[in-house]
Design an enzyme around this catalytic site. Structure first.
Site, short mmCIF file in Angstrom:
data_model
loop_
_atom_site.label_atom_id
_atom_site.label_comp_id
_atom_site.label_asym_id
_atom_site.label_seq_id
_atom_site.Cartn_x
_atom_site.Cartn_y
_atom_site.Cartn_z
CB THR A 19 22.92 48.86 40.93
OG1 THR A 19 23.19 48.04 39.76
CG2 THR A 19 22.56 50.16 40.51
CG ASP A 85 29.06 44.44 46.66
OD1 ASP A 85 29.43 44.20 47.47
OD2 ASP A 85 28.99 44.17 45.26
#
Length: 345
Positions: A19, A85
């Site tokens: 996210t 990420d």
């Protein structure tokens, strides 16, 4: 920022790495590199039976991550900034958590060969969260292969990350506690996180080594000031050098404002500790044990806030031209000789 940036985001399962990577990709106009964990055919079996499927799962991850990092990162950085990420070194963290004996030996040899060819990020962002929060987020996203994850395993992973970053020195890193923020849905949280990351990239999150101790130090006095230990004056000189090197403002009043902000953040951490202590006490745990457990749960954050407070005290002393160690010793000598009235019992 004169060159394309490489930012890697890390943290335990469910903390929000992907996210945040998407958010930063947009904020920094960067390409994003997402870990292809769903391609691992052993993952769901691993969560059901860790011991049986650990080696297959880890080797697949190692080779998959290597292919991504070695082929994509350098290529992207020639034309754009990049946000990933995950950090390649995480693979070793999980291997040491899940592998044993000969399997770990084989893994370490392979990792050592592959890791030499992996680019180093300009900044690593370490997202923290408590085990309860991680479990809640994992349940909310409801990935089928994660439904068999146990709370004990998530706690093991969380602790492994804490140990890993307590000694991490391969790149600058910024730790962010995410327990009480929602940067996915809350615009203020999102702006605050982006602001902290921009500041870290501009200022750097590493400080240069502290000055070496003089070769001859007085041996008399309290043990904490004995030869071989650092003195407050060394820390003050370090902050003078740091301010010059980084262009930090050394204004007396601004540093006081920053100090009060850090004291407020310390108060926030103590509030968390108090809430946790009360909850444990209500469960029948003795007060002292409840407090010790609550402190331990917030110890990394507590250490950071106390260190920040000390840093701004040193900067204020520098701005005022005060030798803080001498001032402290003089004041404590007065306190030692002083007599205070004892409260009535």
């Amino acid at each position: 920022m004169k060159h394309n940036l490489y930012i890697a985001i890390e943290g335990p399962i469910g903390v929000g790495k992907t996210t945040l990577a998407r958010i930063l990709g947009e904020a920094f106009k960067a390409e994003i590199l997402l870990e292809a964990f769903e391609e691992n055919p052993f993952l769901s079996d691993f969560y059901a039976d860790r011991e049986r499927y650990a080696f297959q799962t880890q080797i697949f991850f190692l080779l998959s991550r290597y292919r991504q990092q070695s082929r994509i990162v350098s290529d992207v950085l020639t034309r754009s900034s990049l946000v990933s990420d995950y950090l390649f070194a995480k693979d070793r963290l999980f291997a040491r958590l899940n592998l044993r004996g000969d399997e770990l030996v084989v893994y370490e040899e392979l990792y050592a060969t592959l890791s030499e060819r992996i680019p180093t990020p300009d900044l690593v962002i370490y997202l923290r969260a408590s085990t309860d929060v991680l479990m809640r987020r994992i349940a909310q996203r409801d990935r089928p292969y994660e439904r068999g994850i146990s709370r004990d395993y998530i706690e093991d992973v969380r602790q492994a990350y804490e140990r890993f970053f307590s000694a991490y020195d391969e790149a600058p890193f910024l730790a962010i506690d995410t327990d009480h923020m929602d940067f996915a849905q809350n615009a203020e949280d999102r702006a605050r996180v982006i602001g902290r990351i921009r500041a870290a990239l501009e200022e750097g999150t590493y400080q240069p080594p502290l000055p070496e101790m003089p070769s001859s130090m007085p041996t008399a006095g309290p043990p904490v000031l004995a030869e071989g230990r650092r003195r407050l004056g060394d820390f003050q000189r370090f902050h003078e050098a740091l301010d010059r090197e980084k262009g930090f403002i050394s204004d007396l009043y601004l540093n006081f404002i920053c100090l009060t902000e850090e004291v407020g953040e310390l108060g926030r951490e103590l509030k968390h500790i108090w809430i946790e202590e009360e909850a444990r006490s209500e469960q029948g745990i003795r007060r002292q044990q409840a407090q010790e457990a609550a402190i331990q749960a917030r110890l990394p954050q507590l250490r950071e806030e106390l260190a920040d407070i000390l840093a701004f005290l040193l900067k204020i002393a520098n701005a005022a031209g005060i030798d803080l160690e001498a001032a402290y010793v003089e004041k404590m000598e007065k306190n030692w000789r002083r007599t205070w009235p004892r409260p009535d019992r």
